[in-house]
Design a protein around this motif. Structure first.
Motif, PDB file in Angstrom:
ATOM      1  N   ARG A   1      34.778  42.318  19.634  1.00  0.00           N
ATOM      2  CA  ARG A   1      35.226  41.112  20.330  1.00  0.00           C
ATOM      3  C   ARG A   1      36.484  41.388  21.148  1.00  0.00           C
ATOM      4  NH1 ARG A   1      36.651  36.129  16.601  1.00  0.00           N
ATOM      5  NH2 ARG A   1      38.230  37.612  15.927  1.00  0.00           N
ATOM      6  N   PHE A   2      37.470  42.036  20.559  1.00  0.00           N
ATOM      7  CA  PHE A   2      38.723  42.274  21.266  1.00  0.00           C
ATOM      8  C   PHE A   2      38.531  43.263  22.408  1.00  0.00           C
ATOM      9  CE2 PHE A   2      41.043  41.261  17.048  1.00  0.00           C
ATOM     10  CZ  PHE A   2      40.843  39.918  17.287  1.00  0.00           C
ATOM     11  N   LEU A   3      37.722  44.295  22.196  1.00  0.00           N
ATOM     12  CA  LEU A   3      37.469  45.256  23.266  1.00  0.00           C
ATOM     13  C   LEU A   3      36.609  44.639  24.361  1.00  0.00           C
ATOM     14  CD1 LEU A   3      36.866  48.609  21.340  1.00  0.00           C
ATOM     15  CD2 LEU A   3      38.878  47.912  22.635  1.00  0.00           C
ATOM     16  N   GLY A   4      35.677  43.767  23.974  1.00  0.00           N
ATOM     17  CA  GLY A   4      34.856  43.104  24.989  1.00  0.00           C
ATOM     18  C   GLY A   4      35.675  42.182  25.875  1.00  0.00           C
ATOM     19  N   ILE A   5      36.577  41.428  25.263  1.00  0.00           N
ATOM     20  CA  ILE A   5      37.443  40.546  26.056  1.00  0.00           C
ATOM     21  C   ILE A   5      38.364  41.370  26.950  1.00  0.00           C
ATOM     22  CG2 ILE A   5      39.280  38.832  25.910  1.00  0.00           C
ATOM     23  CD1 ILE A   5      36.531  37.772  25.250  1.00  0.00           C
ATOM     24  N   TYR A   6      38.856  42.489  26.432  1.00  0.00           N
ATOM     25  CA  TYR A   6      39.721  43.343  27.246  1.00  0.00           C
ATOM     26  C   TYR A   6      38.955  43.902  28.454  1.00  0.00           C
ATOM     27  CZ  TYR A   6      42.432  47.347  28.786  1.00  0.00           C
ATOM     28  OH  TYR A   6      43.112  48.245  29.568  1.00  0.00           O
ATOM     29  N   THR A   7      37.735  44.353  28.236  1.00  0.00           N
ATOM     30  CA  THR A   7      36.930  44.886  29.334  1.00  0.00           C
ATOM     31  C   THR A   7      36.625  43.802  30.369  1.00  0.00           C
ATOM     32  OG1 THR A   7      35.929  46.456  27.794  1.00  0.00           O
ATOM     33  CG2 THR A   7      34.813  46.116  29.893  1.00  0.00           C
ATOM     34  N   PHE A   8      36.304  42.617  29.885  1.00  0.00           N
ATOM     35  CA  PHE A   8      36.069  41.506  30.810  1.00  0.00           C
ATOM     36  C   PHE A   8      37.301  41.229  31.668  1.00  0.00           C
ATOM     37  CE2 PHE A   8      36.758  36.945  31.512  1.00  0.00           C
ATOM     38  CZ  PHE A   8      35.700  36.669  32.374  1.00  0.00           C
ATOM     39  N   GLY A   9      38.468  41.207  31.043  1.00  0.00           N
ATOM     40  CA  GLY A   9      39.699  40.973  31.787  1.00  0.00           C
ATOM     41  C   GLY A   9      40.013  42.083  32.769  1.00  0.00           C
TER      42      GLY A   9
ATOM     43  N   PHE B   1      37.809  43.917  34.431  1.00  0.00           N
ATOM     44  CA  PHE B   1      36.969  43.702  35.610  1.00  0.00           C
ATOM     45  C   PHE B   1      37.412  42.457  36.379  1.00  0.00           C
ATOM     46  CE2 PHE B   1      33.997  46.483  33.302  1.00  0.00           C
ATOM     47  CZ  PHE B   1      33.634  47.339  34.331  1.00  0.00           C
ATOM     48  N   ALA B   2      37.832  41.415  35.666  1.00  0.00           N
ATOM     49  CA  ALA B   2      38.309  40.210  36.337  1.00  0.00           C
ATOM     50  C   ALA B   2      39.556  40.498  37.168  1.00  0.00           C
ATOM     51  CB  ALA B   2      38.593  39.113  35.313  1.00  0.00           C
ATOM     52  N   THR B   3      40.459  41.291  36.617  1.00  0.00           N
ATOM     53  CA  THR B   3      41.657  41.674  37.373  1.00  0.00           C
ATOM     54  C   THR B   3      41.292  42.446  38.621  1.00  0.00           C
ATOM     55  OG1 THR B   3      42.913  41.793  35.295  1.00  0.00           O
ATOM     56  CG2 THR B   3      43.859  42.876  37.216  1.00  0.00           C
ATOM     57  N   ASP B   4      40.361  43.372  38.498  1.00  0.00           N
ATOM     58  CA  ASP B   4      39.930  44.158  39.653  1.00  0.00           C
ATOM     59  C   ASP B   4      39.301  43.265  40.718  1.00  0.00           C
ATOM     60  OD1 ASP B   4      39.380  47.035  40.674  1.00  0.00           O
ATOM     61  OD2 ASP B   4      37.439  46.048  40.853  1.00  0.00           O
ATOM     62  N   ILE B   5      38.510  42.280  40.304  1.00  0.00           N
ATOM     63  CA  ILE B   5      37.866  41.389  41.267  1.00  0.00           C
ATOM     64  C   ILE B   5      38.905  40.516  41.968  1.00  0.00           C
ATOM     65  CG2 ILE B   5      36.315  39.412  41.460  1.00  0.00           C
ATOM     66  CD1 ILE B   5      34.625  40.682  39.259  1.00  0.00           C
ATOM     67  N   PHE B   6      39.850  39.968  41.215  1.00  0.00           N
ATOM     68  CA  PHE B   6      40.896  39.136  41.814  1.00  0.00           C
ATOM     69  C   PHE B   6      41.703  39.938  42.837  1.00  0.00           C
ATOM     70  CE2 PHE B   6      40.079  36.041  38.541  1.00  0.00           C
ATOM     71  CZ  PHE B   6      40.494  34.850  39.100  1.00  0.00           C
ATOM     72  N   VAL B   7      42.048  41.163  42.483  1.00  0.00           N
ATOM     73  CA  VAL B   7      42.850  41.996  43.373  1.00  0.00           C
ATOM     74  C   VAL B   7      42.066  42.341  44.634  1.00  0.00           C
ATOM     75  CG1 VAL B   7      43.910  44.258  43.606  1.00  0.00           C
ATOM     76  CG2 VAL B   7      44.331  42.900  41.566  1.00  0.00           C
ATOM     77  N   ASN B   8      40.809  42.742  44.472  1.00  0.00           N
ATOM     78  CA  ASN B   8      39.999  43.090  45.641  1.00  0.00           C
ATOM     79  C   ASN B   8      39.811  41.896  46.572  1.00  0.00           C
ATOM     80  OD1 ASN B   8      39.603  45.780  44.940  1.00  0.00           O
ATOM     81  ND2 ASN B   8      37.796  45.333  43.714  1.00  0.00           N
ATOM     82  N   ALA B   9      39.594  40.718  45.985  1.00  0.00           N
ATOM     83  CA  ALA B   9      39.448  39.518  46.810  1.00  0.00           C
ATOM     84  C   ALA B   9      40.729  39.217  47.578  1.00  0.00           C
ATOM     85  CB  ALA B   9      39.064  38.334  45.929  1.00  0.00           C
ATOM     86  N   GLY B  10      41.874  39.365  46.914  1.00  0.00           N
ATOM     87  CA  GLY B  10      43.140  39.140  47.608  1.00  0.00           C
ATOM     88  C   GLY B  10      43.380  40.127  48.724  1.00  0.00           C
ATOM     89  N   GLN B  11      43.011  41.377  48.517  1.00  0.00           N
ATOM     90  CA  GLN B  11      43.196  42.382  49.559  1.00  0.00           C
ATOM     91  C   GLN B  11      42.314  42.113  50.772  1.00  0.00           C
ATOM     92  OE1 GLN B  11      42.464  46.100  47.565  1.00  0.00           O
ATOM     93  NE2 GLN B  11      44.486  46.161  46.592  1.00  0.00           N
ATOM     94  N   VAL B  12      41.089  41.673  50.543  1.00  0.00           N
ATOM     95  CA  VAL B  12      40.183  41.397  51.656  1.00  0.00           C
ATOM     96  C   VAL B  12      40.636  40.171  52.434  1.00  0.00           C
ATOM     97  CG1 VAL B  12      37.826  40.679  52.215  1.00  0.00           C
ATOM     98  CG2 VAL B  12      38.198  42.539  50.606  1.00  0.00           C
ATOM     99  N   VAL B  13      41.089  39.154  51.728  1.00  0.00           N
ATOM    100  CA  VAL B  13      41.470  37.911  52.396  1.00  0.00           C
ATOM    101  C   VAL B  13      42.761  38.072  53.193  1.00  0.00           C
ATOM    102  CG1 VAL B  13      42.202  35.526  51.990  1.00  0.00           C
ATOM    103  CG2 VAL B  13      40.234  36.460  50.754  1.00  0.00           C
ATOM    104  N   THR B  14      43.750  38.743  52.612  1.00  0.00           N
ATOM    105  CA  THR B  14      45.054  38.850  53.283  1.00  0.00           C
ATOM    106  C   THR B  14      45.083  39.959  54.324  1.00  0.00           C
ATOM    107  OG1 THR B  14      45.870  40.308  51.525  1.00  0.00           O
ATOM    108  CG2 THR B  14      46.242  37.931  51.266  1.00  0.00           C
ATOM    109  N   GLY B  15      44.503  41.116  54.014  1.00  0.00           N
ATOM    110  CA  GLY B  15      44.568  42.232  54.960  1.00  0.00           C
ATOM    111  C   GLY B  15      45.982  42.700  55.224  1.00  0.00           C
ATOM    112  N   ASN B  16      46.822  42.662  54.207  1.00  0.00           N
ATOM    113  CA  ASN B  16      48.218  43.045  54.391  1.00  0.00           C
ATOM    114  C   ASN B  16      48.338  44.539  54.692  1.00  0.00           C
ATOM    115  OD1 ASN B  16      50.965  42.289  54.414  1.00  0.00           O
ATOM    116  ND2 ASN B  16      51.250  43.211  52.402  1.00  0.00           N
ATOM    117  N   LEU B  17      49.236  44.908  55.590  1.00  0.00           N
ATOM    118  CA  LEU B  17      49.368  46.284  56.048  1.00  0.00           C
ATOM    119  C   LEU B  17      50.277  47.086  55.130  1.00  0.00           C
ATOM    120  CD1 LEU B  17      49.834  45.574  59.872  1.00  0.00           C
ATOM    121  CD2 LEU B  17      47.710  45.904  58.595  1.00  0.00           C
ATOM    122  N   ALA B  18      49.917  48.346  54.933  1.00  0.00           N
ATOM    123  CA  ALA B  18      50.697  49.244  54.094  1.00  0.00           C
ATOM    124  C   ALA B  18      51.963  49.685  54.813  1.00  0.00           C
ATOM    125  CB  ALA B  18      49.860  50.459  53.716  1.00  0.00           C
TER     126      ALA B  18
END
Length: 284
Positions: free
Chosen positions: A89-97, A99-116
């Motif tokens: 249970r604890f490892l499953g919730i950690y894995t879910f989080g 992937f959720a963090t990765d999805i949130f970050v990728n969505a933010g990068q695509v929407v903002t397009g902030n320059l390096a």
């Protein structure tokens, strides 16, 4: 995120915020992606397995652990081992989080397009053809860049920082797990040292991104906020601070007792009170 087009953000001519030198590919970083992803995936698995095994061995004699975590499958004799159940249970919730963090970050990068910070070193704009006579002239459009399109596309996806978000998510999740689960004697100083060490590694990861000109401070801070928010939400609202079902059962039992009607107990009048009432009536 490859399906959606990254937002093309413009820039000013000779903008100093994006004129940092190109630090090289991600593999040449002091914290390469392979190392970061390996630690984010391996360290929590190891810590949770060792921690759950230790807790199970310490509470096995009292049977509290089994009473809290037993899950009936078929009949009264067949159930999942409490150690396996909690660990999965604890490892499953950690894995879910994760992937959720990765999805949130990728969505933010695509929407903002902030320059390096090193964007102009990869973009290689032709300032003469663009007519950059003044530093205040704003340039927009993909045709302004003449460099490698793949590198330019990566340089447009920096907000929030994925490395900062994943590292702080793993550190925060483990920190809350260690704090709420390990209750052995002699760990009053060991727990904060271990927790602060994990948070320090996450902070150094974000600091390294800024020092190598791969991210701005705003990118790293936003990544920290995303990772911490997801970790706190999952720990508090989903796994109930890594506690078993005993606390929940006791809470339901107390609620049922509170809802039960009060039983009226007949009042027994004492002889002294009866004599006092009789004397008072004679006087009046």
């Amino acid at each position: 995120t490859d399906t959606f087009t990254v937002n093309v953000q413009g820039f000013f001519c000779h903008d100093s915020a994006y004129r940092k030198p190109y630090p090289g590919p991600e593999d040449s970083s002091a914290v390469p992606p392979v190392l970061l992803y390996s630690l984010a995936a391996g360290v929590p698995v190891l810590v949770i397995i060792v921690g759950e095994t230790a807790v199970f061995c310490l509470q096995l004699a009292t049977r509290d652990f089994e009473n809290q975590e037993k899950t009936i499958l078929t009949g009264d004799c067949c159930y999942i081992n409490p150690l396996v159940r909690r660990t999965v249970r604890f490892l499953g919730i950690y894995t879910f989080g994760l992937f959720a963090t990765d999805i949130f970050v990728n969505a933010g990068q695509v929407v903002t397009g902030n320059l390096a910070p090193h964007f102009l070193a990869l973009c290689k704009p032709n300032y003469t053809a663009l007519g950059c006579q003044q530093y205040t002239q704003f340039i927009s459009g993909e045709e302004a860049c003449t460099g490698n399109p793949d590198l330019i596309m990566r340089a447009r996806k920096t907000f929030p920082s994925k490395e900062a978000a994943l590292s702080v998510y793993a550190a925060m999740y483990l920190t809350m797990y260690i704090t709420n689960t390990i209750k052995a004697k002699g760990t009053r100083l060991a727990k904060p040292v271990l927790c602060l060490g994990l948070m320090c590694l996450a902070f150094l990861t974000g600091l390294n991104r800024v020092a190598e000109y791969r991210n701005h401070w705003s990118d790293v801070i936003a990544g920290f906020l995303v990772g911490i928010s997801i970790a706190v939400f999952l720990v508090v609202c989903v796994v109930n601070n890594f506690k078993g079902r005993q606390a929940e059962s006791e809470h339901i039992h107390m609620d049922n007792l509170a809802q039960m009607p009060m039983i009226s107990i007949p009042r027994v009048e004492s002889p002294l009170e009866k004599n006092h009432i009789t004397a008072f009536a004679e006087v009046t």
